[in-house]
Design an enzyme around this catalytic site. Structure first.
Site, PDB file in Angstrom:
ATOM      1  N   LYS A  52       0.854  -1.182   0.000  1.00 15.23           N
ATOM      2  CA  LYS A  52       0.000   0.000   0.000  1.00 15.23           C
ATOM      3  C   LYS A  52       0.894   1.238   0.000  1.00 15.23           C
ATOM      4  O   LYS A  52       1.897   1.280   0.708  1.00 15.23           O
ATOM      5  CB  LYS A  52      -0.896  -0.026   1.245  1.00 15.23           C
ATOM      6  CG  LYS A  52      -1.923   1.087   1.297  1.00 15.23           C
ATOM      7  CD  LYS A  52      -2.824   0.941   2.535  1.00 15.23           C
ATOM      8  CE  LYS A  52      -3.925   1.998   2.550  1.00 15.23           C
ATOM      9  NZ  LYS A  52      -4.800   1.879   3.738  1.00 15.23           N
ATOM     10  N   SER A 105      -9.816   1.892   2.639  1.00 17.55           N
ATOM     11  CA  SER A 105      -8.909   2.609   1.774  1.00 17.55           C
ATOM     12  C   SER A 105      -7.871   1.748   1.061  1.00 17.55           C
ATOM     13  O   SER A 105      -7.278   2.212   0.073  1.00 17.55           O
ATOM     14  CB  SER A 105      -8.175   3.672   2.592  1.00 17.55           C
ATOM     15  OG  SER A 105      -7.302   3.075   3.520  1.00 17.55           O
ATOM     16  N   SER A 111     -10.168  -0.303   6.851  1.00 19.73           N
ATOM     17  CA  SER A 111      -9.493  -0.135   5.557  1.00 19.73           C
ATOM     18  C   SER A 111      -8.778  -1.367   5.007  1.00 19.73           C
ATOM     19  O   SER A 111      -8.373  -1.378   3.850  1.00 19.73           O
ATOM     20  CB  SER A 111      -8.490   1.022   5.638  1.00 19.73           C
ATOM     21  OG  SER A 111      -9.163   2.248   5.531  1.00 19.73           O
TER      22      SER A 111
END
Lengths: 487, 95
Positions: free
Chosen positions: A77, A152, A176
Protein backbone atom coordinates in the site's frame (compact mmCIF):
# COMPACT_ATOMS: atom_id res chain seq x y z
CA UNK A 1 1.55 -19.83 -10.96
CA UNK A 2 -0.55 -16.65 -11.22
CA UNK A 3 -3.32 -18.43 -9.38
CA UNK A 4 -1.09 -19.91 -6.69
CA UNK A 5 -1.23 -18.85 -3.04
CA UNK A 6 1.84 -17.58 -1.20
CA UNK A 7 2.18 -20.99 0.47
CA UNK A 8 2.13 -22.72 -2.93
CA UNK A 9 4.62 -20.24 -4.42
CA UNK A 10 6.87 -20.77 -1.43
CA UNK A 11 6.84 -24.56 -2.03
CA UNK A 12 7.43 -24.15 -5.76
CA UNK A 13 10.41 -21.86 -5.11
CA UNK A 14 11.84 -24.28 -2.54
CA UNK A 15 11.45 -27.18 -4.98
CA UNK A 16 13.15 -25.09 -7.70
CA UNK A 17 10.11 -25.47 -9.97
CA UNK A 18 10.22 -21.76 -10.60
CA UNK A 19 12.70 -18.97 -9.95
CA UNK A 20 11.98 -15.72 -8.21
CA UNK A 21 12.90 -13.80 -11.37
CA UNK A 22 10.38 -15.84 -13.37
CA UNK A 23 7.68 -15.09 -10.78
CA UNK A 24 8.47 -11.39 -10.72
CA UNK A 25 8.29 -11.27 -14.54
CA UNK A 26 5.00 -13.15 -14.55
CA UNK A 27 3.33 -10.75 -12.11
CA UNK A 28 4.88 -7.65 -13.70
CA UNK A 29 3.43 -8.71 -17.06
CA UNK A 30 0.04 -9.27 -15.45
CA UNK A 31 0.19 -5.79 -13.88
CA UNK A 32 1.19 -4.35 -17.23
CA UNK A 33 -1.84 -5.97 -18.86
CA UNK A 34 -4.49 -5.16 -16.24
CA UNK A 35 -3.44 -2.00 -14.44
CA UNK A 36 -4.57 0.33 -17.22
CA UNK A 37 -8.17 -0.68 -16.60
CA UNK A 38 -8.11 -1.49 -12.88
CA UNK A 39 -5.75 1.26 -11.62
CA UNK A 40 -4.64 -0.81 -8.62
CA UNK A 41 -1.04 0.41 -8.68
CA UNK A 42 0.24 3.99 -8.43
CA UNK A 43 3.90 3.05 -8.91
CA UNK A 44 5.48 -0.07 -10.40
CA UNK A 45 9.27 -0.44 -10.33
CA UNK A 46 10.13 -3.44 -12.48
CA UNK A 47 13.87 -2.90 -12.27
CA UNK A 48 13.88 -2.83 -8.49
CA UNK A 49 11.64 -5.91 -8.36
CA UNK A 50 13.84 -7.89 -10.73
CA UNK A 51 16.97 -6.90 -8.80
CA UNK A 52 15.41 -8.13 -5.56
CA UNK A 53 14.30 -11.32 -7.32
CA UNK A 54 17.82 -11.96 -8.62
CA UNK A 55 19.14 -11.53 -5.09
CA UNK A 56 16.57 -14.01 -3.76
CA UNK A 57 17.51 -16.54 -6.44
CA UNK A 58 21.21 -16.08 -5.65
CA UNK A 59 20.57 -16.67 -1.95
CA UNK A 60 18.75 -19.88 -2.70
CA UNK A 61 21.41 -21.02 -5.20
CA UNK A 62 24.14 -20.27 -2.66
CA UNK A 63 22.37 -22.55 -0.17
CA UNK A 64 21.92 -19.65 2.24
CA UNK A 65 19.28 -20.20 4.90
CA UNK A 66 16.10 -18.91 3.28
CA UNK A 67 12.66 -18.33 4.79
CA UNK A 68 9.22 -19.19 3.44
CA UNK A 69 8.86 -15.75 1.82
CA UNK A 70 12.22 -15.61 0.02
CA UNK A 71 11.53 -14.72 -3.59
CA UNK A 72 7.76 -14.25 -3.15
CA UNK A 73 6.43 -11.12 -4.92
CA UNK A 74 4.35 -8.68 -2.92
CA UNK A 75 2.68 -5.28 -3.38
CA UNK A 76 2.69 -2.51 -0.78
CA UNK A 77 0.00 0.00 0.00
CA UNK A 78 1.37 3.41 -0.94
CA UNK A 79 1.11 4.50 2.70
CA UNK A 80 4.30 2.62 3.63
CA UNK A 81 7.47 4.64 3.13
CA UNK A 82 9.87 2.98 0.73
CA UNK A 83 13.40 4.30 0.52
CA UNK A 84 14.26 5.52 -2.95
CA UNK A 85 10.77 4.80 -4.28
CA UNK A 86 7.90 7.27 -4.43
CA UNK A 87 5.34 7.18 -1.59
CA UNK A 88 2.24 9.26 -2.37
CA UNK A 89 -0.35 8.13 0.20
CA UNK A 90 -2.88 8.67 -2.60
CA UNK A 91 -2.43 12.44 -2.28
CA UNK A 92 -1.30 15.29 -4.46
CA UNK A 93 0.46 16.54 -1.31
CA UNK A 94 3.03 13.73 -1.67
CA UNK A 95 3.03 13.41 -5.45
CA UNK A 96 6.82 13.71 -5.62
CA UNK A 97 7.71 12.44 -2.16
CA UNK A 98 10.56 9.94 -2.09
CA UNK A 99 11.08 8.76 1.47
CA UNK A 100 14.61 8.85 2.91
CA UNK A 101 13.90 5.66 4.87
CA UNK A 102 11.92 2.41 4.80
CA UNK A 103 8.90 1.66 7.00
CA UNK A 104 9.43 -1.09 9.58
CA UNK A 105 6.99 -3.31 7.67
CA UNK A 106 8.96 -2.82 4.45
CA UNK A 107 12.23 -3.61 6.23
CA UNK A 108 10.74 -6.75 7.77
CA UNK A 109 9.21 -8.07 4.56
CA UNK A 110 12.23 -7.24 2.40
CA UNK A 111 14.62 -8.82 4.89
CA UNK A 112 12.35 -11.89 4.78
CA UNK A 113 13.20 -11.99 1.06
CA UNK A 114 10.00 -10.72 -0.53
CA UNK A 115 10.13 -8.93 -3.88
CA UNK A 116 8.40 -5.53 -4.03
CA UNK A 117 6.39 -5.26 -7.27
CA UNK A 118 5.08 -1.76 -6.62
CA UNK A 119 2.92 0.54 -4.55
CA UNK A 120 -0.84 0.23 -4.56
CA UNK A 121 -3.53 2.86 -4.95
CA UNK A 122 -5.53 3.97 -1.93
CA UNK A 123 -7.97 6.57 -0.68
CA UNK A 124 -6.10 9.80 0.04
CA UNK A 125 -4.33 9.50 3.42
CA UNK A 126 -6.41 6.32 3.94
CA UNK A 127 -9.58 8.40 4.33
CA UNK A 128 -12.32 6.71 2.38
CA UNK A 129 -14.23 3.49 1.86
CA UNK A 130 -14.32 3.33 -1.93
CA UNK A 131 -10.89 4.38 -3.25
CA UNK A 132 -12.58 7.29 -4.98
CA UNK A 133 -10.74 9.91 -2.89
CA UNK A 134 -7.37 8.97 -4.42
CA UNK A 135 -5.68 11.80 -6.33
CA UNK A 136 -4.55 9.10 -8.79
CA UNK A 137 -8.07 8.08 -9.79
CA UNK A 138 -10.37 5.37 -8.48
CA UNK A 139 -9.46 1.68 -8.41
CA UNK A 140 -11.98 -0.49 -10.22
CA UNK A 141 -13.39 -3.70 -8.78
CA UNK A 142 -12.33 -6.74 -10.85
CA UNK A 143 -15.66 -8.46 -10.17
CA UNK A 144 -17.48 -5.58 -11.86
CA UNK A 145 -15.54 -2.63 -13.20
CA UNK A 146 -18.49 -0.32 -12.65
CA UNK A 147 -18.18 -0.94 -8.90
CA UNK A 148 -15.78 0.33 -6.24
CA UNK A 149 -13.30 -2.08 -4.61
CA UNK A 150 -13.78 -0.56 -1.14
CA UNK A 151 -11.13 1.36 0.68
CA UNK A 152 -8.91 2.61 1.77
CA UNK A 153 -6.65 -0.35 0.86
CA UNK A 154 -8.60 -0.86 -2.39
CA UNK A 155 -5.53 -1.04 -4.62
CA UNK A 156 -4.00 -3.78 -2.49
CA UNK A 157 -7.31 -5.68 -2.48
CA UNK A 158 -7.69 -5.54 -6.27
CA UNK A 159 -4.00 -6.36 -6.83
CA UNK A 160 -4.56 -9.58 -4.87
CA UNK A 161 -8.03 -10.35 -6.27
CA UNK A 162 -6.95 -9.83 -9.91
CA UNK A 163 -3.80 -11.94 -9.39
CA UNK A 164 -1.51 -8.98 -10.04
CA UNK A 165 0.23 -9.89 -6.78
CA UNK A 166 -0.11 -12.98 -4.58
CA UNK A 167 -0.24 -10.81 -1.47
CA UNK A 168 -0.16 -7.18 -0.37
CA UNK A 169 0.13 -5.01 2.68
CA UNK A 170 -2.70 -2.81 3.89
CA UNK A 171 -3.55 -0.59 6.82
CA UNK A 172 -6.74 -0.42 8.82
CA UNK A 173 -8.02 2.49 10.91
CA UNK A 174 -11.79 1.94 10.73
CA UNK A 175 -11.98 -0.99 8.30
CA UNK A 176 -9.49 -0.13 5.56
CA UNK A 177 -8.14 -3.70 5.28
CA UNK A 178 -11.30 -5.70 5.97
CA UNK A 179 -13.87 -3.69 3.99
CA UNK A 180 -11.97 -3.80 0.65
CA UNK A 181 -11.11 -7.46 1.29
CA UNK A 182 -14.83 -8.16 1.65
CA UNK A 183 -15.77 -6.23 -1.49
CA UNK A 184 -13.14 -7.99 -3.63
CA UNK A 185 -13.43 -11.58 -2.37
CA UNK A 186 -10.00 -11.55 -0.72
CA UNK A 187 -8.75 -12.05 2.83
CA UNK A 188 -7.47 -9.33 5.13
CA UNK A 189 -6.38 -9.20 8.75
CA UNK A 190 -6.21 -6.19 11.06
CA UNK A 191 -3.99 -7.30 13.95
CA UNK A 192 -4.26 -6.25 17.60
CA UNK A 193 -3.21 -2.62 18.00
CA UNK A 194 0.54 -2.45 18.58
CA UNK A 195 1.46 -5.78 16.99
CA UNK A 196 2.77 -4.33 13.72
CA UNK A 197 5.00 -1.26 13.96
CA UNK A 198 3.63 2.02 12.63
CA UNK A 199 7.15 3.34 11.95
CA UNK A 200 7.20 4.69 8.41
CA UNK A 201 3.47 4.07 7.94
CA UNK A 202 2.06 7.50 7.14
CA UNK A 203 -0.14 8.48 10.08
CA UNK A 204 -3.90 9.02 9.85
CA UNK A 205 -5.30 8.36 13.36
CA UNK A 206 -2.45 7.12 15.50
CA UNK A 207 -4.46 5.48 18.28
CA UNK A 208 -6.30 3.35 15.69
CA UNK A 209 -3.93 2.82 12.70
CA UNK A 210 -2.65 -0.71 12.33
CA UNK A 211 -0.90 -2.42 9.44
CA UNK A 212 -1.79 -5.91 8.32
CA UNK A 213 -1.64 -8.46 5.50
CA UNK A 214 -4.01 -9.02 2.56
CA UNK A 215 -3.92 -12.28 0.62
CA UNK A 216 -6.05 -15.05 -0.83
CA UNK A 217 -6.08 -17.47 2.12
CA UNK A 218 -5.92 -17.44 5.90
CA UNK A 219 -2.75 -19.54 5.71
CA UNK A 220 -1.10 -16.83 3.61
CA UNK A 221 -2.16 -14.15 6.09
CA UNK A 222 -0.41 -16.17 8.82
CA UNK A 223 2.81 -16.46 6.77
CA UNK A 224 2.82 -12.72 6.13
CA UNK A 225 1.98 -11.75 9.69
CA UNK A 226 4.90 -13.87 10.90
CA UNK A 227 7.17 -11.51 8.97
CA UNK A 228 5.30 -8.25 9.68
CA UNK A 229 4.67 -8.47 13.43
CA UNK A 230 7.28 -7.73 16.02
CA UNK A 231 8.53 -5.18 18.50
CA UNK A 232 10.01 -1.96 17.14
CA UNK A 233 11.37 0.67 19.52
CA UNK A 234 10.79 3.38 16.90
CA UNK A 235 7.02 3.05 17.41
CA UNK A 236 6.20 4.15 20.96
CA UNK A 237 3.05 2.00 20.98
CA UNK A 238 4.72 -1.15 19.64
CA UNK A 239 4.01 -4.07 21.97
CA UNK A 240 6.89 -6.02 23.47
CA UNK A 241 5.92 -9.67 23.24
CA UNK A 242 7.74 -12.91 22.59
CA UNK A 243 7.61 -13.75 18.86
CA UNK A 244 4.92 -16.28 17.99
CA UNK A 245 4.08 -18.45 15.02
CA UNK A 246 0.74 -17.22 13.70
CA UNK A 247 0.37 -20.41 11.65
CA UNK A 248 0.54 -22.68 14.71
CA UNK A 249 -3.24 -23.10 15.08
CA UNK A 250 -4.13 -23.72 11.44
CA UNK A 251 -5.34 -27.23 12.33
CA UNK A 252 -7.50 -25.99 15.20
CA UNK A 253 -10.58 -28.01 16.13
CA UNK A 254 -13.89 -26.19 15.87
CA UNK A 255 -15.61 -28.59 18.25
CA UNK A 256 -16.93 -26.60 21.20
CA UNK A 257 -15.82 -23.25 19.79
CA UNK A 258 -18.06 -20.54 21.24
CA UNK A 259 -19.11 -18.16 18.47
CA UNK A 260 -20.57 -14.86 19.64
CA UNK A 261 -23.26 -13.50 17.33
CA UNK A 262 -24.11 -9.88 18.20
CA UNK A 263 -27.64 -8.87 17.32
CA UNK A 264 -26.30 -5.37 16.57
CA UNK A 265 -24.43 -6.74 13.54
CA UNK A 266 -27.59 -8.16 11.96
CA UNK A 267 -29.89 -5.17 12.26
CA UNK A 268 -31.38 -2.60 9.95
CA UNK A 269 -29.39 -1.73 6.84
CA UNK A 270 -27.94 -5.21 6.33
CA UNK A 271 -28.47 -6.42 2.78
CA UNK A 272 -30.55 -9.62 2.58
CA UNK A 273 -28.00 -11.52 0.46
CA UNK A 274 -25.15 -10.56 2.79
CA UNK A 275 -27.17 -11.70 5.79
CA UNK A 276 -28.02 -15.01 4.09
CA UNK A 277 -24.37 -15.78 3.19
CA UNK A 278 -23.11 -14.91 6.68
CA UNK A 279 -25.81 -17.07 8.29
CA UNK A 280 -24.87 -19.96 5.97
CA UNK A 281 -21.26 -19.62 7.14
CA UNK A 282 -22.42 -19.57 10.76
CA UNK A 283 -24.42 -22.77 10.20
CA UNK A 284 -21.38 -24.44 8.68
CA UNK A 285 -19.43 -23.66 11.88
CA UNK A 286 -22.31 -24.95 14.03
CA UNK A 287 -22.34 -28.16 12.00
CA UNK A 288 -18.65 -28.64 12.92
CA UNK A 289 -19.49 -28.61 16.61
CA UNK A 290 -19.22 -24.89 17.34
CA UNK A 291 -21.75 -23.30 19.68
CA UNK A 292 -23.73 -20.15 18.98
CA UNK A 293 -23.65 -17.58 21.78
CA UNK A 294 -26.16 -14.75 21.34
CA UNK A 295 -24.50 -11.46 22.27
CA UNK A 296 -25.35 -7.87 22.86
CA UNK A 297 -22.87 -5.09 22.25
CA UNK A 298 -25.13 -2.34 23.63
CA UNK A 299 -22.82 0.55 22.73
CA UNK A 300 -21.96 -0.65 19.22
CA UNK A 301 -24.28 1.85 17.58
CA UNK A 302 -22.20 4.67 19.11
CA UNK A 303 -19.09 3.43 17.33
CA UNK A 304 -19.74 5.41 14.15
CA UNK A 305 -20.11 8.88 15.77
CA UNK A 306 -17.28 8.12 18.21
CA UNK A 307 -15.00 7.13 15.36
CA UNK A 308 -15.89 10.24 13.36
CA UNK A 309 -14.83 12.40 16.30
CA UNK A 310 -11.64 10.58 17.29
CA UNK A 311 -10.23 9.74 13.84
CA UNK A 312 -10.65 13.27 12.39
CA UNK A 313 -9.31 14.80 15.63
CA UNK A 314 -6.15 12.71 15.41
CA UNK A 315 -5.95 13.30 11.66
CA UNK A 316 -6.17 17.07 12.00
CA UNK A 317 -3.19 16.91 14.33
CA UNK A 318 -1.19 14.38 12.28
CA UNK A 319 -1.77 16.21 9.00
CA UNK A 320 -0.65 19.56 10.42
CA UNK A 321 2.89 18.48 9.45
CA UNK A 322 2.11 19.08 5.75
CA UNK A 323 3.03 22.73 5.55
CA UNK A 324 5.05 22.89 2.34
CA UNK A 325 8.31 23.52 4.20
CA UNK A 326 10.30 20.31 4.68
CA UNK A 327 8.72 18.05 2.06
CA UNK A 328 5.53 17.67 0.06
CA UNK A 329 3.58 20.07 -2.08
CA UNK A 330 4.31 23.81 -1.92
CA UNK A 331 2.12 26.31 -3.77
CA UNK A 332 3.95 28.25 -6.43
CA UNK A 333 2.38 31.61 -5.60
CA UNK A 334 1.82 33.08 -2.14
CA UNK A 335 2.01 36.37 -0.31
CA UNK A 336 3.51 35.45 3.05
CA UNK A 337 4.24 32.47 5.28
CA UNK A 338 0.64 32.00 6.42
CA UNK A 339 -0.60 32.28 2.85
CA UNK A 340 1.98 29.70 1.79
CA UNK A 341 0.70 27.22 4.40
CA UNK A 342 -2.93 27.83 3.43
CA UNK A 343 -2.41 27.61 -0.32
CA UNK A 344 -0.09 24.59 -0.14
CA UNK A 345 -2.53 22.67 2.05
CA UNK A 346 -5.64 23.76 0.15
CA UNK A 347 -4.08 22.67 -3.16
CA UNK A 348 -2.38 19.54 -1.80
CA UNK A 349 -5.34 17.94 0.00
CA UNK A 350 -8.53 16.62 -1.59
CA UNK A 351 -12.09 17.25 -0.45
CA UNK A 352 -12.54 14.32 1.97
CA UNK A 353 -9.20 14.95 3.69
CA UNK A 354 -10.04 18.62 4.11
CA UNK A 355 -13.48 17.73 5.48
CA UNK A 356 -11.94 15.47 8.13
CA UNK A 357 -9.33 18.07 9.05
CA UNK A 358 -12.15 20.61 9.53
CA UNK A 359 -14.21 18.19 11.64
CA UNK A 360 -11.14 17.35 13.71
CA UNK A 361 -10.16 20.95 14.19
CA UNK A 362 -13.70 21.78 15.27
CA UNK A 363 -14.05 18.99 17.87
CA UNK A 364 -10.66 19.90 19.36
CA UNK A 365 -11.27 23.65 19.38
CA UNK A 366 -11.80 25.76 22.48
CA UNK A 367 -15.19 25.22 24.03
CA UNK A 368 -15.96 22.00 22.19
CA UNK A 369 -13.17 19.69 23.41
CA UNK A 370 -15.09 18.28 26.40
CA UNK A 371 -18.39 17.99 24.58
CA UNK A 372 -16.99 16.10 21.61
CA UNK A 373 -13.46 14.77 21.97
CA UNK A 374 -13.53 13.84 25.65
CA UNK A 375 -17.07 12.46 25.36
CA UNK A 376 -15.96 10.29 22.42
CA UNK A 377 -13.00 8.98 24.42
CA UNK A 378 -15.33 8.02 27.26
CA UNK A 379 -17.69 6.26 24.88
CA UNK A 380 -14.72 4.48 23.36
CA UNK A 381 -14.14 2.88 26.76
CA UNK A 382 -17.78 1.73 26.95
CA UNK A 383 -17.47 0.17 23.49
CA UNK A 384 -14.24 -1.60 24.48
CA UNK A 385 -15.78 -2.82 27.76
CA UNK A 386 -18.67 -4.40 25.82
CA UNK A 387 -16.10 -6.58 24.05
CA UNK A 388 -14.26 -7.48 27.28
CA UNK A 389 -17.62 -8.60 28.67
CA UNK A 390 -18.47 -10.51 25.48
CA UNK A 391 -15.21 -12.51 25.49
CA UNK A 392 -16.12 -13.94 28.90
CA UNK A 393 -18.82 -15.92 27.09
CA UNK A 394 -17.37 -16.52 23.64
CA UNK A 395 -14.07 -17.18 21.81
CA UNK A 396 -14.75 -15.29 18.62
CA UNK A 397 -17.37 -12.87 17.33
CA UNK A 398 -18.90 -13.53 13.92
CA UNK A 399 -20.78 -11.19 11.61
CA UNK A 400 -20.79 -9.53 8.22
CA UNK A 401 -17.79 -7.35 7.31
CA UNK A 402 -19.95 -4.82 5.44
CA UNK A 403 -23.68 -4.10 5.23
CA UNK A 404 -23.70 -4.45 1.42
CA UNK A 405 -21.54 -5.82 -1.37
CA UNK A 406 -19.58 -3.54 -3.73
CA UNK A 407 -21.56 -0.46 -4.82
CA UNK A 408 -21.45 1.52 -8.06
CA UNK A 409 -18.64 4.00 -8.65
CA UNK A 410 -19.89 7.52 -7.96
CA UNK A 411 -23.00 6.39 -6.10
CA UNK A 412 -21.96 7.51 -2.61
CA UNK A 413 -18.99 9.81 -3.13
CA UNK A 414 -21.05 12.97 -2.75
CA UNK A 415 -22.76 11.81 0.42
CA UNK A 416 -20.27 11.41 3.30
CA UNK A 417 -22.79 9.83 5.66
CA UNK A 418 -23.77 7.08 3.21
CA UNK A 419 -20.07 6.43 2.64
CA UNK A 420 -19.27 6.30 6.37
CA UNK A 421 -22.02 3.71 6.94
CA UNK A 422 -19.97 1.17 4.96
CA UNK A 423 -17.69 0.86 7.97
CA UNK A 424 -20.39 0.35 10.57
CA UNK A 425 -19.33 -3.25 11.35
CA UNK A 426 -15.59 -2.71 11.00
CA UNK A 427 -15.19 0.37 13.23
CA UNK A 428 -15.79 -1.23 16.67
CA UNK A 429 -12.72 -3.56 16.56
CA UNK A 430 -10.09 -0.81 16.08
CA UNK A 431 -11.78 1.38 18.70
CA UNK A 432 -11.27 -1.49 21.14
CA UNK A 433 -7.87 -2.38 19.63
CA UNK A 434 -8.98 -5.93 18.84
CA UNK A 435 -7.82 -8.13 15.94
CA UNK A 436 -10.34 -8.88 13.20
CA UNK A 437 -10.26 -10.44 9.76
CA UNK A 438 -12.47 -10.72 6.71
CA UNK A 439 -12.71 -13.79 4.48
CA UNK A 440 -15.01 -14.46 1.51
CA UNK A 441 -18.18 -16.45 2.29
CA UNK A 442 -20.10 -16.42 -0.99
CA UNK A 443 -21.74 -14.09 -3.49
CA UNK A 444 -24.86 -11.96 -3.78
CA UNK A 445 -27.42 -12.22 -6.60
CA UNK A 446 -25.25 -9.95 -8.80
CA UNK A 447 -22.26 -12.25 -8.36
CA UNK A 448 -20.39 -9.84 -6.08
CA UNK A 449 -18.39 -11.24 -3.15
CA UNK A 450 -19.62 -11.20 0.46
CA UNK A 451 -17.21 -10.92 3.39
CA UNK A 452 -17.41 -12.73 6.74
CA UNK A 453 -15.85 -10.89 9.67
CA UNK A 454 -14.32 -12.72 12.62
CA UNK A 455 -13.22 -10.59 15.58
CA UNK A 456 -11.01 -12.10 18.27
CA UNK A 457 -9.79 -11.24 21.73
CA UNK A 458 -6.53 -9.31 22.17
CA UNK A 459 -3.57 -11.13 20.57
CA UNK A 460 -5.79 -14.00 19.38
CA UNK A 461 -4.57 -13.73 15.76
CA UNK A 462 -3.39 -17.36 15.58
CA UNK A 463 -6.78 -18.64 16.70
CA UNK A 464 -8.66 -16.33 14.30
CA UNK A 465 -6.49 -17.53 11.43
CA UNK A 466 -7.05 -21.14 12.48
CA UNK A 467 -10.82 -20.69 12.46
CA UNK A 468 -10.66 -19.04 9.03
CA UNK A 469 -8.37 -21.77 7.69
CA UNK A 470 -10.80 -24.53 8.76
CA UNK A 471 -13.58 -22.77 6.88
CA UNK A 472 -11.41 -22.33 3.78
CA UNK A 473 -10.45 -26.02 3.73
CA UNK A 474 -14.16 -26.83 3.37
CA UNK A 475 -15.20 -24.01 0.99
CA UNK A 476 -13.82 -22.56 -2.23
CA UNK A 477 -15.13 -18.97 -2.12
CA UNK A 478 -11.58 -17.67 -1.67
CA UNK A 479 -10.39 -19.56 -4.77
CA UNK A 480 -12.87 -18.05 -7.24
CA UNK A 481 -11.34 -16.02 -10.05
CA UNK A 482 -12.93 -12.58 -10.65
CA UNK A 483 -14.87 -12.60 -13.90
CA UNK A 484 -13.42 -9.29 -15.14
CA UNK A 485 -9.84 -10.43 -14.57
CA UNK A 486 -9.74 -13.96 -16.02
CA UNK A 487 -6.49 -15.91 -15.88
CA UNK B 1 -26.37 22.36 15.84
CA UNK B 2 -25.36 23.81 12.55
CA UNK B 3 -22.23 25.77 11.64
CA UNK B 4 -22.51 29.09 9.86
CA UNK B 5 -20.24 30.27 7.07
CA UNK B 6 -18.31 32.47 9.52
CA UNK B 7 -17.73 29.56 11.89
CA UNK B 8 -16.55 27.33 9.07
CA UNK B 9 -14.19 30.06 7.90
CA UNK B 10 -12.82 30.38 11.44
CA UNK B 11 -12.20 26.61 11.71
CA UNK B 12 -10.60 26.60 8.28
CA UNK B 13 -8.26 29.40 9.38
CA UNK B 14 -7.27 27.38 12.45
CA UNK B 15 -6.55 24.39 10.20
CA UNK B 16 -4.60 26.51 7.70
CA UNK B 17 -7.07 25.72 4.93
CA UNK B 18 -9.13 27.94 2.68
CA UNK B 19 -12.69 27.20 1.60
CA UNK B 20 -13.10 28.45 -1.95
CA UNK B 21 -16.17 30.72 -2.30
CA UNK B 22 -17.67 28.62 -5.12
CA UNK B 23 -17.46 25.47 -2.94
CA UNK B 24 -18.51 27.10 0.31
CA UNK B 25 -22.19 26.15 0.32
CA UNK B 26 -21.53 22.46 -0.47
CA UNK B 27 -18.67 22.24 2.05
CA UNK B 28 -20.82 23.71 4.84
CA UNK B 29 -23.80 21.52 4.01
CA UNK B 30 -21.76 18.29 4.06
CA UNK B 31 -19.83 19.31 7.15
CA UNK B 32 -23.07 19.97 9.00
CA UNK B 33 -24.42 16.55 8.05
CA UNK B 34 -21.33 14.89 9.51
CA UNK B 35 -21.57 17.01 12.66
CA UNK B 36 -25.26 16.14 12.93
CA UNK B 37 -24.36 12.43 12.96
CA UNK B 38 -21.68 13.03 15.59
CA UNK B 39 -24.19 14.93 17.72
CA UNK B 40 -26.05 11.68 18.50
CA UNK B 41 -23.34 10.53 20.92
CA UNK B 42 -23.63 13.59 23.16
CA UNK B 43 -26.82 12.42 24.85
CA UNK B 44 -25.16 9.45 26.60
CA UNK B 45 -24.39 9.93 30.29
CA UNK B 46 -20.66 9.32 30.77
CA UNK B 47 -20.04 11.10 34.06
CA UNK B 48 -18.61 7.97 35.69
CA UNK B 49 -16.49 6.86 32.72
CA UNK B 50 -12.74 7.35 32.39
CA UNK B 51 -11.71 8.56 28.92
CA UNK B 52 -9.85 5.98 26.83
CA UNK B 53 -7.01 7.57 24.88
CA UNK B 54 -5.49 4.37 23.64
CA UNK B 55 -6.45 0.86 22.71
CA UNK B 56 -3.98 -0.78 25.06
CA UNK B 57 -2.90 0.14 28.56
CA UNK B 58 0.75 0.75 27.81
CA UNK B 59 3.19 3.04 29.53
CA UNK B 60 5.58 5.30 27.71
CA UNK B 61 8.94 3.57 27.32
CA UNK B 62 11.98 5.48 28.47
CA UNK B 63 15.42 5.18 27.00
CA UNK B 64 18.91 6.20 28.07
CA UNK B 65 19.68 9.85 27.37
CA UNK B 66 22.17 9.15 24.63
CA UNK B 67 22.65 10.32 21.07
CA UNK B 68 21.21 7.62 18.83
CA UNK B 69 20.67 9.48 15.57
CA UNK B 70 23.28 10.45 13.03
CA UNK B 71 23.20 13.70 11.09
CA UNK B 72 21.30 13.10 7.84
CA UNK B 73 20.31 16.66 7.01
CA UNK B 74 21.62 16.49 3.45
CA UNK B 75 19.44 13.45 2.74
CA UNK B 76 16.41 14.95 4.48
CA UNK B 77 16.76 18.32 2.82
CA UNK B 78 17.13 16.77 -0.63
CA UNK B 79 13.33 16.41 -0.74
CA UNK B 80 12.51 19.90 0.57
CA UNK B 81 10.77 22.42 -1.71
CA UNK B 82 13.39 25.14 -1.04
CA UNK B 83 16.75 24.92 0.75
CA UNK B 84 19.68 27.30 0.89
CA UNK B 85 22.92 26.89 2.87
CA UNK B 86 21.44 23.92 4.79
CA UNK B 87 18.41 25.96 5.81
CA UNK B 88 14.77 25.47 4.84
CA UNK B 89 13.59 28.56 2.99
CA UNK B 90 10.25 30.16 3.84
CA UNK B 91 8.81 33.60 3.05
CA UNK B 92 10.10 36.43 5.23
CA UNK B 93 8.48 36.32 8.70
CA UNK B 94 9.90 39.48 10.26
CA UNK B 95 10.28 42.71 8.35
Amino acid sequence: MLNATVAELSSALAARQVSSVELAQLFLERIDRLNGSLNAFITVDAERALEQARRADAQRAGNAVVGPLTGVPIAHKDIYCTKGMRTTCGSRMLENFVSPYDAHVIERLESAGTVTLGKTNMDEFAMGSSNETSYYGPVRNCWNRGCVPGGSSGGSAVAVAARMAPAATGTDTGGSIRQPAALTGTCGLKPTYGLVSRYGMIAFASSLDQGGPMARSAQDLALLLNAMAGFDRRDSTSVERAPEDYARMLDLSLDGLRIGVPEQFFGEGLDADVRARVEEALHWFLAQGARRVPLRLPNAELALPVYYVLAPAEASSNLSRYDGVRYGHRATEYEDLLDMYVRSRTEGFGEEVKRRILVGTYVLSHGYYDAYYLQAQKLRRLIAQDFVQAYRDCDVILGPTTPTTAFALGSKVDDPLQMYLNDIYTIPAPLAGLPALSIPCGFDAQGLPVGLQLTGNYFAEARLLGIAQRYQLATDWHLRVPREAPL
Amino acid sequence: MSLSKDEVDRIARLARLAVRPEESAAVIERLNRVLGMIETMRAVDTRQVEPMAHALDVVQRLRADEVTEVDQHVLFQSIAPAVERDLYLVPKVIE
